[in-house]
Design an enzyme around this catalytic site. Structure first.
Site, PDB file in Angstrom:
ATOM      1  N   ASP A  68       8.696  -0.973  -5.724  1.00  0.00           N
ATOM      2  CA  ASP A  68       9.980  -1.464  -5.212  1.00  0.00           C
ATOM      3  C   ASP A  68       9.936  -2.984  -5.103  1.00  0.00           C
ATOM      4  O   ASP A  68       8.884  -3.597  -5.282  1.00  0.00           O
ATOM      5  CB  ASP A  68      10.325  -0.813  -3.860  1.00  0.00           C
ATOM      6  CG  ASP A  68       9.206  -0.946  -2.823  1.00  0.00           C
ATOM      7  OD1 ASP A  68       8.225  -1.666  -3.067  1.00  0.00           O
ATOM      8  OD2 ASP A  68       9.327  -0.322  -1.765  1.00  0.00           O
ATOM      9  N   ASN A 135      10.500   4.625   9.611  1.00  0.00           N
ATOM     10  CA  ASN A 135      11.759   5.388   9.636  1.00  0.00           C
ATOM     11  C   ASN A 135      11.759   6.510   8.603  1.00  0.00           C
ATOM     12  O   ASN A 135      12.791   7.118   8.343  1.00  0.00           O
ATOM     13  CB  ASN A 135      12.960   4.452   9.420  1.00  0.00           C
ATOM     14  CG  ASN A 135      12.962   3.805   8.037  1.00  0.00           C
ATOM     15  OD1 ASN A 135      12.063   4.054   7.222  1.00  0.00           O
ATOM     16  ND2 ASN A 135      13.957   2.980   7.761  1.00  0.00           N
ATOM     17  N   HIS A 137      11.003   6.190   5.381  1.00  0.00           N
ATOM     18  CA  HIS A 137      11.305   5.819   4.000  1.00  0.00           C
ATOM     19  C   HIS A 137      10.056   5.856   3.135  1.00  0.00           C
ATOM     20  O   HIS A 137       8.932   5.746   3.616  1.00  0.00           O
ATOM     21  CB  HIS A 137      12.027   4.464   3.929  1.00  0.00           C
ATOM     22  CG  HIS A 137      11.180   3.254   4.155  1.00  0.00           C
ATOM     23  ND1 HIS A 137      11.705   2.049   4.557  1.00  0.00           N
ATOM     24  CD2 HIS A 137       9.847   3.027   4.030  1.00  0.00           C
ATOM     25  CE1 HIS A 137      10.732   1.165   4.649  1.00  0.00           C
ATOM     26  NE2 HIS A 137       9.597   1.724   4.340  1.00  0.00           N
ATOM     27  N   GLU A 142      15.596   4.748   1.752  1.00  0.00           N
ATOM     28  CA  GLU A 142      15.819   4.734   3.193  1.00  0.00           C
ATOM     29  C   GLU A 142      16.407   6.073   3.654  1.00  0.00           C
ATOM     30  O   GLU A 142      16.869   6.873   2.826  1.00  0.00           O
ATOM     31  CB  GLU A 142      16.803   3.604   3.542  1.00  0.00           C
ATOM     32  CG  GLU A 142      16.319   2.211   3.150  1.00  0.00           C
ATOM     33  CD  GLU A 142      15.355   1.596   4.164  1.00  0.00           C
ATOM     34  OE1 GLU A 142      14.610   2.336   4.842  1.00  0.00           O
ATOM     35  OE2 GLU A 142      15.346   0.359   4.263  1.00  0.00           O
TER      36      GLU A 142
HETATM   37  P1  PGA Z   1       3.453  -0.877   5.861  1.00  0.00           P
HETATM   38  O1  PGA Z   1       4.830  -0.458   5.222  1.00  0.00           O
HETATM   39  O2  PGA Z   1       2.397  -0.427   4.895  1.00  0.00           O
HETATM   40  O3  PGA Z   1       3.512  -2.377   5.963  1.00  0.00           O
HETATM   41  O4  PGA Z   1       3.365  -0.189   7.170  1.00  0.00           O
HETATM   42  C1  PGA Z   1       4.935   0.827   4.682  1.00  0.00           C
HETATM   43  C2  PGA Z   1       6.332   1.048   4.185  1.00  0.00           C
HETATM   44  O5  PGA Z   1       7.284   0.583   4.820  1.00  0.00           O
HETATM   45  O6  PGA Z   1       6.477   1.726   3.148  1.00  0.00           O
END
Ligand code: PGA
Length: 250
Positions: A68, A135, A137, A142
């Protein structure tokens, strides 16, 4: 459904992920891998770079495709997923893989998303690796995203935009481009990387809660070869209504 959950303590988490990745690349040097960015995979990338420096793995014939990307950030913004993956992995390798970023600056975002989707579909994906958002995602799919979600331009939730600023973004991103859950489910193999107590509840929801667009990661269970690499803190909430095929290795 078959979900393999590897629960690994502390520092060995990164080494275990790196070891499995080295094994995949050794078995198939031309493997095509989708990789995420974020705080979760960083230590595993450091471990891979160290192993490559010791001559234990060569990524030179592999292809890495970005999972992404943010929109609205300067091309050299340190939080850009492309910039971060180059910094933490690609640039540290003497023998670098072919790297396919999401070309968010060269074309209108919808075209950039289509082009990336084509790049993914044309060669297929041997292994897709994703992190887990607080959350629920995956990538930038999302809450509200279903299993049929395609590769596309997305709006970010406030928490995802705020996360970008914790990664050092000069300003909050205006949106994002993400591989859809459909493409992740189409990979030959899928890994979910999860560390820290802050992910305990969302990991339990993703693996043991209902399959729901409120937690897009819950759709990953549809994959026939899903492996979850969790550290003990993230896995602490598992065990309640675990699917019968879920196996915890402690
Ligand atoms: P993080 O993010 O590895 O910084 O916790 C994970 C994500 O949001 O996919």
């Amino acid at each position: 459904m078959s979900v393999r959950v590897e629960v690994l303590a502390g520092a060995s988490w990164a080494d275990a992920v790196a070891s499995e990745l080295v094994a995949r690349i050794t078995a198939d040097p031309t493997i095509r891998i989708v990789l995420p960015t974020g705080d979760t995979p960083s230590p595993a990338y450091r471990a891979i770079v160290a192993r490559a420096a010791r001559g234990e793995v060569d990524l030179g014939r592999a292809t890495v495709l970005l999972l992404d990307e943010y929109l609205g950030l300067a091309p050299d913004d340190p939080a850009r997923c492309e910039v971060r993956l180059r910094r933490e992995l690609i640039d540290g390798l003497d023998s670098a893989p072919r790297f396919v970023p999401i070309r968010a600056d060269d074309a209108p975002p919808t075209e950039a998303a289509r082009a990336h989707d084509r790049a993914v579909v044309e060669g297929g994906i041997g292994l897709a690796i994703v992190g887990l958002g607080r959350n629920g995602h995956v990538g930038l799919n999302e809450p509200g995203s279903g299993h049929g979600a395609g590769t596309r331009v997305v709006e970010l939730t406030a928490s995802s935009a705020a996360a970008a600023t914790t990664y050092g973004a000069g300003r909050p991103p205006s949106g994002g481009i993400t591989l859809g859950i459909d493409r992740l489910l189409a990979a030959d193999e899928l890994w979910l990387l999860v560390t820290g107590s802050g992910k305990r509840d969302v990991l339990a929801a993703a693996l043991e809660g209902p399959e729901t667009t409120a937690c897009p990661a819950s759709f990953l269970r549809r994959h026939p070869r899903l492996t979850v690499f969790a550290d003990a803190a993230a896995a602490a909430g598992l065990g309640g209504g675990a699917p019968s095929s879920l196996r915890a290795i402690v």
